[in-house]
Design a protein around this motif. Structure first.
Motif, PDB file in Angstrom:
ATOM      1  N   LEU A  71     -24.756  41.173  -0.155  1.00 18.40           N
ATOM      2  CA  LEU A  71     -25.121  42.494   0.361  1.00 18.40           C
ATOM      3  C   LEU A  71     -26.136  42.389   1.495  1.00 18.40           C
ATOM      4  CD1 LEU A  71     -25.276  44.407  -3.040  1.00 18.40           C
ATOM      5  CD2 LEU A  71     -23.493  44.520  -1.292  1.00 18.40           C
ATOM      6  N   ASP A  72     -27.112  41.503   1.332  1.00 21.78           N
ATOM      7  CA  ASP A  72     -28.114  41.349   2.388  1.00 21.78           C
ATOM      8  C   ASP A  72     -27.481  40.799   3.664  1.00 21.78           C
ATOM      9  OD1 ASP A  72     -30.058  42.359   0.795  1.00 21.78           O
ATOM     10  OD2 ASP A  72     -31.021  40.455   0.338  1.00 21.78           O
ATOM     11  N   ALA A  73     -26.483  39.942   3.494  1.00 24.75           N
ATOM     12  CA  ALA A  73     -25.827  39.368   4.670  1.00 24.75           C
ATOM     13  C   ALA A  73     -24.998  40.422   5.392  1.00 24.75           C
ATOM     14  CB  ALA A  73     -24.947  38.202   4.252  1.00 24.75           C
ATOM     15  N   LEU A  74     -24.335  41.252   4.629  1.00 20.48           N
ATOM     16  CA  LEU A  74     -23.451  42.255   5.223  1.00 20.48           C
ATOM     17  C   LEU A  74     -24.212  43.462   5.755  1.00 20.48           C
ATOM     18  CD1 LEU A  74     -20.612  42.203   2.544  1.00 20.48           C
ATOM     19  CD2 LEU A  74     -20.405  41.439   4.913  1.00 20.48           C
ATOM     20  N   PHE A  75     -25.153  43.929   4.942  1.00 16.44           N
ATOM     21  CA  PHE A  75     -25.861  45.175   5.277  1.00 16.44           C
ATOM     22  C   PHE A  75     -27.361  44.970   5.139  1.00 16.44           C
ATOM     23  CE2 PHE A  75     -22.151  46.041   2.415  1.00 16.44           C
ATOM     24  CZ  PHE A  75     -21.206  46.192   3.417  1.00 16.44           C
ATOM     25  N   PRO A  76     -27.944  44.156   6.008  1.00 13.64           N
ATOM     26  CA  PRO A  76     -29.358  43.810   5.860  1.00 13.64           C
ATOM     27  C   PRO A  76     -30.253  45.045   5.787  1.00 13.64           C
ATOM     28  CG  PRO A  76     -28.539  43.267   8.056  1.00 13.64           C
ATOM     29  CD  PRO A  76     -27.355  43.590   7.220  1.00 13.64           C
ATOM     30  N   GLY A  77     -31.013  45.123   4.714  1.00 16.54           N
ATOM     31  CA  GLY A  77     -31.940  46.239   4.572  1.00 16.54           C
ATOM     32  C   GLY A  77     -31.456  47.309   3.633  1.00 16.54           C
ATOM     33  N   LEU A  78     -30.147  47.421   3.511  1.00 13.06           N
ATOM     34  CA  LEU A  78     -29.586  48.498   2.695  1.00 13.06           C
ATOM     35  C   LEU A  78     -30.123  48.462   1.259  1.00 13.06           C
ATOM     36  CD1 LEU A  78     -25.896  49.665   2.619  1.00 13.06           C
ATOM     37  CD2 LEU A  78     -27.278  49.554   0.576  1.00 13.06           C
ATOM     38  N   LEU A  79     -29.967  47.327   0.620  1.00  8.22           N
ATOM     39  CA  LEU A  79     -30.377  47.220  -0.776  1.00  8.22           C
ATOM     40  C   LEU A  79     -31.874  47.460  -0.926  1.00  8.22           C
ATOM     41  CD1 LEU A  79     -28.871  46.830  -3.334  1.00  8.22           C
ATOM     42  CD2 LEU A  79     -29.291  44.377  -3.206  1.00  8.22           C
ATOM     43  N   ASP A  80     -32.648  46.838  -0.064  1.00 11.95           N
ATOM     44  CA  ASP A  80     -34.096  47.035  -0.129  1.00 11.95           C
ATOM     45  C   ASP A  80     -34.445  48.503   0.083  1.00 11.95           C
ATOM     46  OD1 ASP A  80     -34.649  44.396  -0.663  1.00 11.95           O
ATOM     47  OD2 ASP A  80     -34.838  43.837   1.440  1.00 11.95           O
TER      48      ASP A  80
END
Lengths: 105, 105
Positions: B89-98
DNA sequence: ATCGTACTACGACGTTCATCGAAGTTTGAT
DNA sequence: ATCAAACTTCGATGAACGTCGTAGTACGAT
């Protein structure tokens, strides 16, 4: 009789809920709208976008985004200018918007 | 006859779509699951969480998260251990999860 | 072999959702 | 005063969704 001009309700920053934002973003049409707005700081009339939905469906989507706190909408002539609530979203969920926009395709 | 043990399908990283991820996250129960998994790097059996839904509903939610590519699920005894696919997820959408996890409440 | 635990599959139910078309409002231009 | 453009409201429709209960499967322990 003015009903159209009655102020458009927007949630305050503190009233924006993550679940509503995620739901608002979790639709292909609305995601395209958000992507378009991301490249138009000044805001734009969503009606000009080639979204492939009818005007009434577009109204529905823009309202969903507005009520979730994702966009701000201001009347201008017969149009409604939508713009991303970047500051509010970045403050509440830092990284979220950038992460969504980073998704290639 | 092994039907339960048939491998659980997970999308490859390239197959993970932003719209599916957002939809998966846009539910209060699933969001609570994700928050819980965020604090358990090792993963955990979601059945132990106080979610207030039945077992069959929980199955539905975990499957939704798995099929969207948000969690990885591995069988262990009679349990299923779920863990966040943070790297993907971090690789695909950096920042989203955080950003999602940063949302207080 | 039996039993309990953890989970799944299936079907049902009510709700929400995205979509449309038709009719209406507002605004700016003629 | 008329008219067209942009948008909204309303009602309808079909699909997707969250939830549950029941019945079933898999696994570990006895």
């Amino acid at each position: 009789m003015g009903v159209m001009t009655v102020v458009l309700p927007h949630p305050e920053r503190d009233e924006i809920r993550i679940a509503s934002v995620l739901h608002a973003l979790a639709d292909p049409v609305r995601l395209r709208i958000v992507r378009a707005l991301a490249t138009h700081e000044e805001g734009l009339s969503c009606g000009v976008l080639p979204l492939g939905v009818t005007a009434s469906t577009l109204t529905h989507h823009v309202r969903t985004l507005r009520e979730a706190g994702v966009v701000r909408v201001r009347p201008q002539g017969t149009s409604r200018i939508s713009s991303l609530r970047r500051e509010d979203l970045d403050a509440l969920f830092p990284g979220l918007l950038d992460g969504v926009l980073a998704a290639r395709r």
